[in-house]
Design a protein around this motif. Structure first.
Motif, mmCIF file in Angstrom:
data_model
loop_
_atom_site.group_PDB
_atom_site.id
_atom_site.type_symbol
_atom_site.label_atom_id
_atom_site.label_comp_id
_atom_site.label_asym_id
_atom_site.label_seq_id
_atom_site.Cartn_x
_atom_site.Cartn_y
_atom_site.Cartn_z
ATOM 1 N N ALA A 1 0.839 -1.193 0.000
ATOM 2 C CA ALA A 1 0.000 0.000 0.000
ATOM 3 C C ALA A 1 0.878 1.248 0.000
ATOM 4 C CB ALA A 1 -0.913 0.002 1.220
ATOM 5 N N PHE A 2 0.310 2.354 -0.479
ATOM 6 C CA PHE A 2 1.102 3.581 -0.505
ATOM 7 C C PHE A 2 0.315 4.758 0.049
ATOM 8 C CE2 PHE A 2 -1.231 3.988 -4.484
ATOM 9 C CZ PHE A 2 -1.441 5.358 -4.631
ATOM 10 N N LEU A 3 1.065 5.723 0.564
ATOM 11 C CA LEU A 3 0.497 6.998 0.995
ATOM 12 C C LEU A 3 1.163 8.119 0.201
ATOM 13 C CD1 LEU A 3 0.171 6.977 4.893
ATOM 14 C CD2 LEU A 3 -1.617 7.553 3.250
ATOM 15 N N ASP B 1 15.278 4.320 1.793
ATOM 16 C CA ASP B 1 15.564 3.342 0.751
ATOM 17 C C ASP B 1 14.716 3.651 -0.485
ATOM 18 O OD1 ASP B 1 16.031 1.150 -0.848
ATOM 19 O OD2 ASP B 1 15.428 -0.343 0.637
ATOM 20 N N PRO B 2 15.331 3.929 -1.635
ATOM 21 C CA PRO B 2 14.559 4.212 -2.849
ATOM 22 C C PRO B 2 13.578 3.102 -3.211
ATOM 23 C CG PRO B 2 16.869 4.774 -3.183
ATOM 24 C CD PRO B 2 16.783 4.050 -1.870
ATOM 25 N N GLU B 3 13.843 1.872 -2.760
ATOM 26 C CA GLU B 3 12.935 0.761 -3.052
ATOM 27 C C GLU B 3 11.538 1.001 -2.480
ATOM 28 O OE1 GLU B 3 13.476 -2.452 -4.665
ATOM 29 O OE2 GLU B 3 15.013 -1.169 -5.541
ATOM 30 N N ARG B 4 11.429 1.890 -1.488
ATOM 31 C CA ARG B 4 10.142 2.155 -0.849
ATOM 32 C C ARG B 4 9.493 3.432 -1.362
ATOM 33 N NH1 ARG B 4 7.976 -1.779 0.344
ATOM 34 N NH2 ARG B 4 6.604 -0.693 1.814
ATOM 35 N N VAL B 5 10.022 4.000 -2.455
ATOM 36 C CA VAL B 5 9.559 5.313 -2.918
ATOM 37 C C VAL B 5 9.022 5.238 -4.344
ATOM 38 C CG1 VAL B 5 10.221 7.722 -3.354
ATOM 39 C CG2 VAL B 5 11.272 6.461 -1.454
ATOM 40 N N ARG B 6 7.865 5.864 -4.554
ATOM 41 C CA ARG B 6 7.287 6.096 -5.878
ATOM 42 C C ARG B 6 7.306 7.605 -6.124
ATOM 43 N NH1 ARG B 6 1.940 2.723 -6.329
ATOM 44 N NH2 ARG B 6 1.090 4.755 -6.867
ATOM 45 N N ALA C 1 6.511 3.138 8.731
ATOM 46 C CA ALA C 1 5.276 2.433 9.083
ATOM 47 C C ALA C 1 5.036 1.218 8.193
ATOM 48 C CB ALA C 1 4.087 3.382 8.994
ATOM 49 N N GLY C 2 5.921 1.011 7.220
ATOM 50 C CA GLY C 2 5.830 -0.170 6.374
ATOM 51 C C GLY C 2 5.133 0.048 5.048
ATOM 52 N N PHE C 3 4.736 1.300 4.754
ATOM 53 C CA PHE C 3 4.062 1.599 3.500
ATOM 54 C C PHE C 3 5.054 2.105 2.455
ATOM 55 C CE2 PHE C 3 0.839 2.626 6.846
ATOM 56 C CZ PHE C 3 -0.005 1.553 6.587
ATOM 57 N N GLN C 4 4.574 2.172 1.223
ATOM 58 C CA GLN C 4 5.321 2.863 0.186
ATOM 59 C C GLN C 4 4.987 4.353 0.258
ATOM 60 O OE1 GLN C 4 5.120 1.113 -3.814
ATOM 61 N NE2 GLN C 4 4.140 -0.668 -2.904
ATOM 62 N N LEU C 5 5.984 5.174 0.016
ATOM 63 C CA LEU C 5 5.801 6.619 -0.053
ATOM 64 C C LEU C 5 5.643 7.032 -1.509
ATOM 65 C CD1 LEU C 5 6.092 9.663 0.806
ATOM 66 C CD2 LEU C 5 8.582 9.293 0.652
ATOM 67 N N GLN C 6 4.597 7.805 -1.815
ATOM 68 C CA GLN C 6 4.488 8.398 -3.148
ATOM 69 C C GLN C 6 4.681 9.897 -3.024
ATOM 70 O OE1 GLN C 6 1.765 7.171 -6.345
ATOM 71 N NE2 GLN C 6 0.907 9.225 -6.287
ATOM 72 N N VAL C 7 5.724 10.409 -3.660
ATOM 73 C CA VAL C 7 5.962 11.851 -3.700
ATOM 74 C C VAL C 7 5.243 12.398 -4.925
ATOM 75 C CG1 VAL C 7 7.677 13.675 -3.857
ATOM 76 C CG2 VAL C 7 8.192 11.591 -2.557
ATOM 77 N N THR D 1 10.127 14.584 7.615
ATOM 78 C CA THR D 1 9.507 13.909 8.761
ATOM 79 C C THR D 1 8.363 13.023 8.295
ATOM 80 O OG1 THR D 1 10.084 15.720 10.257
ATOM 81 C CG2 THR D 1 8.290 14.271 10.941
ATOM 82 N N GLU D 2 7.537 13.550 7.420
ATOM 83 C CA GLU D 2 6.408 12.792 6.894
ATOM 84 C C GLU D 2 6.873 11.671 5.973
ATOM 85 O OE1 GLU D 2 2.680 14.808 6.197
ATOM 86 O OE2 GLU D 2 2.734 14.165 4.092
ATOM 87 N N TYR D 3 7.830 11.970 5.125
ATOM 88 C CA TYR D 3 8.339 10.949 4.201
ATOM 89 C C TYR D 3 8.855 9.730 4.974
ATOM 90 C CZ TYR D 3 8.504 14.792 0.709
ATOM 91 O OH TYR D 3 8.205 15.828 -0.138
ATOM 92 N N ARG D 4 9.685 9.993 5.983
ATOM 93 C CA ARG D 4 10.291 8.892 6.739
ATOM 94 C C ARG D 4 9.246 8.112 7.530
ATOM 95 N NH1 ARG D 4 14.593 12.705 7.431
ATOM 96 N NH2 ARG D 4 13.668 13.459 9.375
ATOM 97 N N ALA D 5 8.279 8.819 8.105
ATOM 98 C CA ALA D 5 7.265 8.144 8.914
ATOM 99 C C ALA D 5 6.438 7.182 8.073
ATOM 100 C CB ALA D 5 6.361 9.177 9.582
ATOM 101 N N ILE D 6 6.119 7.556 6.851
ATOM 102 C CA ILE D 6 5.336 6.684 5.968
ATOM 103 C C ILE D 6 6.104 5.398 5.685
ATOM 104 C CG2 ILE D 6 4.422 6.451 3.619
ATOM 105 C CD1 ILE D 6 3.751 9.479 3.765
ATOM 106 N N VAL D 7 7.362 5.529 5.373
ATOM 107 C CA VAL D 7 8.191 4.359 5.076
ATOM 108 C C VAL D 7 8.417 3.532 6.334
ATOM 109 C CG1 VAL D 7 10.476 3.620 4.304
ATOM 110 C CG2 VAL D 7 9.281 5.452 3.089
#
Length: 344
Positions: A118-120, A202-207, A158-164, A150-156
């Motif tokens: 899942a992503f936020l 980790d870029p692997e967790r980023v969209r 928490a185990g989710f994918q981050l979408q910028v 702060t928000e970017y890191r917290a999303i990752v």
């Protein structure tokens, strides 16, 4: 809000979506939600927005007179007010962010969805207000990135994918009167600010998502993806999401005949568009996916949407909600068709 997130996640799964999100249920607007997340911002009515559709409006005045009376800002049920940075930026949205993370986690568990898929979404530095405090635009955007980190890191974490989310990268090239040199310099600054905010993640967790914003219009001034693709690929992300279903951009898959996708990266081209109420045929979606798979490898393509279907909760939706869900049905079916062909 917790119930709304649970409902939207469950509905995504019912319509065949594997990679779910919370539907941005807690965000009153794509721009406006940062007001509760960042200190140092103020609402200033009349301050204006960085970019407009001025070139399109001049080229198609009759169309846009009617369009803005019914859609986007003209069709909103509450005013969209610009944010201005008037003091040092700090992150103050811990409670709201924790609520978002908890709500999505609970919704994923209830729907039987692996949280890691899942992503936020979270806004890119370039989308946060207008600077009236910092000495330079570069200083300002890096300060935004520092706060949003702060928000970017917290999303990752928490185990989710981050979408910028960064539609503003394309707007520099599409809707400003900057020189080509200044546009390029500003685009590079946007990307550097994003990467500053992503440091240690980790870029692997980023969209990374960029598009041409909500606009069901002629779109003749959209910048070609070829002009920005190198900037997009500099973002420290694994997945790159961009418009490809919109008829102004569908042909741009040819770009990947000459541009090499870096190893370990994944493309998420839009297979359904937010700029039309036509439901794409699953066979067309399959063909689109197969084109990309032939060029960059079948393992390196994910079926996505051009963009979200509204950027403000107060907008009347341009795509009817029933049509939107039909588009998602077509997306899932088209992906199944393409997968069957590509793996047989």
């Amino acid at each position: 809000m917790r119930g709304a997130v649970a409902d939207i996640v469950a509905r995504q799964r019912e319509h065949g979506i594997d990679v779910v999100t919370d539907g941005e249920m807690s965000k009153p607007g794509f721009f406006a939600y940062v007001r509760e997340r960042l200190g140092g911002l103020e609402v200033k009515p009349g301050a204006g927005f960085p970019f407009t559709f001025e070139a399109e409006e001049k080229a198609f005045p009759e169309y846009y007179e009617r369009y803005f009376a019914e859609a986007m800002i003209g069709g909103t049920v509450a005013p969209l007010e610009p944010l201005v940075c008037t003091g040092p930026l700090t992150y103050q949205g811990e409670d709201a962010l924790r609520r978002d993370l908890d709500n999505l986690a609970a919704a994923c568990d209830a729907a039987g969805v692996d949280r890691s898929s899942a992503f936020l979404p979270s806004i890119a530095p370039s989308g946060v207000g207008v600077n009236e405090h910092y000495g330079s635009e570069e200083e300002y955007f890096f300060a935004v990135a520092e706060a949003m980190a702060t928000e970017y890191r917290a999303i990752v974490d928490a185990g989710f994918q981050l979408q910028v989310d960064d539609p503003f990268l394309t707007e520099i090239f599409s809707f400003t009167d900057m020189s080509s040199t200044d546009r390029r310099r500003r685009g590079e600054m946007y990307v550097e600010a994003i990467n500053h905010g992503l440091r240690g993640i980790d870029p692997e967790r980023v969209r990374f998502h960029t598009c041409y914003s909500i606009n069901e219009g002629p779109r003749v001034f959209d910048v070609p993806f070829a002009d920005t693709v190198d900037l997009v690929l500099r973002v420290n992300a694994r997945v790159y999401s961009f418009e490809a279903a919109n008829p102004r951009h569908e042909h741009e898959y040819h770009l990947w005949e000459d541009v090499a996708l870096p190893e370990g990266k994944v493309l998420m081209p839009g297979m359904i568009t937010h700029a039309s109420n036509i439901v794409e045929h699953p066979e067309l979606i399959a063909e689109r996916l197969e084109r990309y798979a032939r060029l960059v490898g079948r393992e390196n393509v994910v079926a996505g949407a051009d963009c979200g279907f509204s950027s403000q909760a107060t907008y009347r939706p341009e795509v009817d909600p029933r049509v939107m869900w039909a588009k998602f049905d077509a997306l899932a079916e088209g992906a199944r068709i393409a997968s069957d062909r590509l793996w047989t």
